[in-house]
Design a protein around this motif. Sequence first.
Motif, mmCIF file in Angstrom:
data_model
loop_
_atom_site.group_PDB
_atom_site.id
_atom_site.type_symbol
_atom_site.label_atom_id
_atom_site.label_comp_id
_atom_site.label_asym_id
_atom_site.label_seq_id
_atom_site.Cartn_x
_atom_site.Cartn_y
_atom_site.Cartn_z
ATOM 1 N N LYS A 125 116.410 10.725 -41.290
ATOM 2 C CA LYS A 125 117.396 10.767 -40.192
ATOM 3 C C LYS A 125 118.820 10.571 -40.670
ATOM 4 O O LYS A 125 119.616 9.892 -39.996
ATOM 5 C CB LYS A 125 117.052 9.705 -39.123
ATOM 6 C CG LYS A 125 115.607 9.757 -38.637
ATOM 7 C CD LYS A 125 115.428 8.926 -37.386
ATOM 8 C CE LYS A 125 113.962 8.740 -37.047
ATOM 9 N NZ LYS A 125 113.728 8.001 -35.822
ATOM 10 N N ASP A 127 121.142 12.516 -40.560
ATOM 11 C CA ASP A 127 122.116 13.128 -39.640
ATOM 12 C C ASP A 127 122.743 12.069 -38.737
ATOM 13 O O ASP A 127 123.765 12.309 -38.104
ATOM 14 C CB ASP A 127 121.424 14.222 -38.798
ATOM 15 C CG ASP A 127 120.181 13.719 -38.100
ATOM 16 O OD1 ASP A 127 120.213 13.523 -36.884
ATOM 17 O OD2 ASP A 127 119.145 13.490 -38.793
ATOM 18 N N LEU A 128 122.136 10.865 -38.680
ATOM 19 C CA LEU A 128 122.645 9.816 -37.786
ATOM 20 C C LEU A 128 123.664 8.901 -38.456
ATOM 21 O O LEU A 128 124.213 8.014 -37.797
ATOM 22 C CB LEU A 128 121.481 8.963 -37.254
ATOM 23 C CG LEU A 128 120.400 9.688 -36.440
ATOM 24 C CD1 LEU A 128 119.286 8.719 -36.057
ATOM 25 C CD2 LEU A 128 120.999 10.308 -35.182
ATOM 26 N N SER A 152 116.954 15.015 -43.562
ATOM 27 C CA SER A 152 117.038 15.082 -42.106
ATOM 28 C C SER A 152 116.293 16.334 -41.679
ATOM 29 O O SER A 152 116.506 17.399 -42.244
ATOM 30 C CB SER A 152 118.499 15.192 -41.653
ATOM 31 O OG SER A 152 118.542 15.691 -40.330
ATOM 32 N N HIS A 154 116.636 17.470 -38.740
ATOM 33 C CA HIS A 154 117.497 18.121 -37.754
ATOM 34 C C HIS A 154 118.383 19.185 -38.378
ATOM 35 O O HIS A 154 118.636 20.206 -37.770
ATOM 36 C CB HIS A 154 118.329 17.086 -36.993
ATOM 37 C CG HIS A 154 117.535 16.457 -35.891
ATOM 38 N ND1 HIS A 154 118.100 15.762 -34.861
ATOM 39 C CD2 HIS A 154 116.201 16.430 -35.685
ATOM 40 C CE1 HIS A 154 117.141 15.333 -34.054
ATOM 41 N NE2 HIS A 154 115.984 15.720 -34.536
ATOM 42 N N SER A 178 106.559 2.583 -38.019
ATOM 43 C CA SER A 178 106.464 3.512 -36.904
ATOM 44 C C SER A 178 107.871 3.973 -36.490
ATOM 45 O O SER A 178 108.812 3.192 -36.509
ATOM 46 C CB SER A 178 105.781 2.770 -35.756
ATOM 47 O OG SER A 178 105.555 3.644 -34.707
ATOM 48 N N THR A 183 105.697 11.665 -39.037
ATOM 49 C CA THR A 183 104.941 12.763 -38.437
ATOM 50 C C THR A 183 105.798 14.027 -38.397
ATOM 51 O O THR A 183 105.328 15.114 -38.725
ATOM 52 C CB THR A 183 104.500 12.373 -37.015
ATOM 53 O OG1 THR A 183 103.927 11.072 -37.086
ATOM 54 C CG2 THR A 183 103.479 13.336 -36.476
ATOM 55 N N SER A 184 107.066 13.863 -38.013
ATOM 56 C CA SER A 184 107.972 15.015 -37.959
ATOM 57 C C SER A 184 108.068 15.659 -39.338
ATOM 58 O O SER A 184 108.094 16.886 -39.465
ATOM 59 C CB SER A 184 109.366 14.587 -37.534
ATOM 60 O OG SER A 184 109.316 13.742 -36.430
ATOM 61 N N THR A 197 104.521 14.031 -31.990
ATOM 62 C CA THR A 197 105.502 12.985 -32.294
ATOM 63 C C THR A 197 105.978 12.410 -30.964
ATOM 64 O O THR A 197 105.803 13.018 -29.925
ATOM 65 C CB THR A 197 106.741 13.543 -33.026
ATOM 66 O OG1 THR A 197 107.407 14.447 -32.152
ATOM 67 C CG2 THR A 197 106.366 14.253 -34.303
ATOM 68 N N LYS A 203 106.975 4.757 -28.830
ATOM 69 C CA LYS A 203 106.058 4.283 -29.857
ATOM 70 C C LYS A 203 105.912 2.770 -29.797
ATOM 71 O O LYS A 203 104.837 2.221 -29.879
ATOM 72 C CB LYS A 203 106.592 4.624 -31.247
ATOM 73 C CG LYS A 203 106.017 5.895 -31.788
ATOM 74 C CD LYS A 203 106.644 6.172 -33.123
ATOM 75 C CE LYS A 203 106.718 7.648 -33.372
ATOM 76 N NZ LYS A 203 105.419 8.284 -33.421
#
Length: 301
Positions: A125, A127-128, A152, A154, A178, A183-184, A197, A203
């Motif tokens: 992630k 991109d965050l 990422s 995304h 988690s 999963t992605s 997902t 979750k």
Amino acid sequence: IVVALKANFLIVEIDHKNFKDYSFDEFNGKIRLLCIRRSKLNYQGLFIDVGDIVGVESIDYKNKRAVVSDVEPRQSFLKRPAVANVTLVSICISADEPLFDMEQTSRFLLTAECANIEPLIILTKIDLITKNDLILYINKFKSWGYDCIPVSIHNSQGIDSLIERLRKTKLTVLAGPSGVGKTSLINHLIPTVSLPTSSVSKKLKRGTHTTRHVELFAIGNGSLLADTPGFNRPEIVCEPSDFAFLFPEFRTQLSNSQCKFRNCLHRDEPGCVIDKDLERYPFYRENLEEMINSPLPYQAG
Ligand code: GDP
């Protein structure tokens, strides 16, 4: 190699380049056979799991069936999910959402170190976060003795580097807390699987996970990736005297010079070579004290 378990059958992938009479072109020169176990294996009480290297006989190429007659000793074993001969545990750590947690990240790393399997950090992630924050993460992991691959899904940043890295090892399992995007990532890396997902908040509320059998997928260059996220509850079973060796940054110091006392636990002993200013030292110390005060074998996490 056993790539899946289906009811009482084992799905075994073998190289078929020696059998030119048959023209199978699936799985880059490999074929998958539906196998039963030779009964002597059951008598010997030998468990066979996904990832085990087995010997097959009585191969029926036409119907793609065979009999497993042997199983090789394992180089490593991961308990949850049960996968043998894992060569890389890729620990997914989210740059944000959920927030970075040094202790939790360390427990995942220690679990892989404890199982004697090479860990790799995948920072998800990205991109965050800003470029500056990314550099801080990279430097942090470097100071712990680990490389990381920032990705990422995304904007697909880092995905090619990740695939390149995974193709350099035989069998990878993704692990991590988690909600970090395991999963992605699996869905991204193995387009033929499509695992559900859900958002991080969902979750945390749900808290339960459906377990299913693991299957290994080819990701090129003979490398395999388990289609199931690996352990997300770390498990460290270790003697206090071995604990420091599970930290690469301490390992380096201990291989460069020796503490004065051979049984040094790197607490306050004179002549200890461990640098107590390292970021993870307080974490080491706290867990070591718990370990010393709890009956063996110690389990953290
Ligand atoms: P898992 O529990 O580790 O398997 O996490 P999931 O793959 O289910 O992802 C949890 C949430 O994070 C989902 O809402 C995903 O859409 C989101 N997510 C996954 N990868 C990324 C990413 O690269 N960037 C961003 N912004 N969100 C992501």
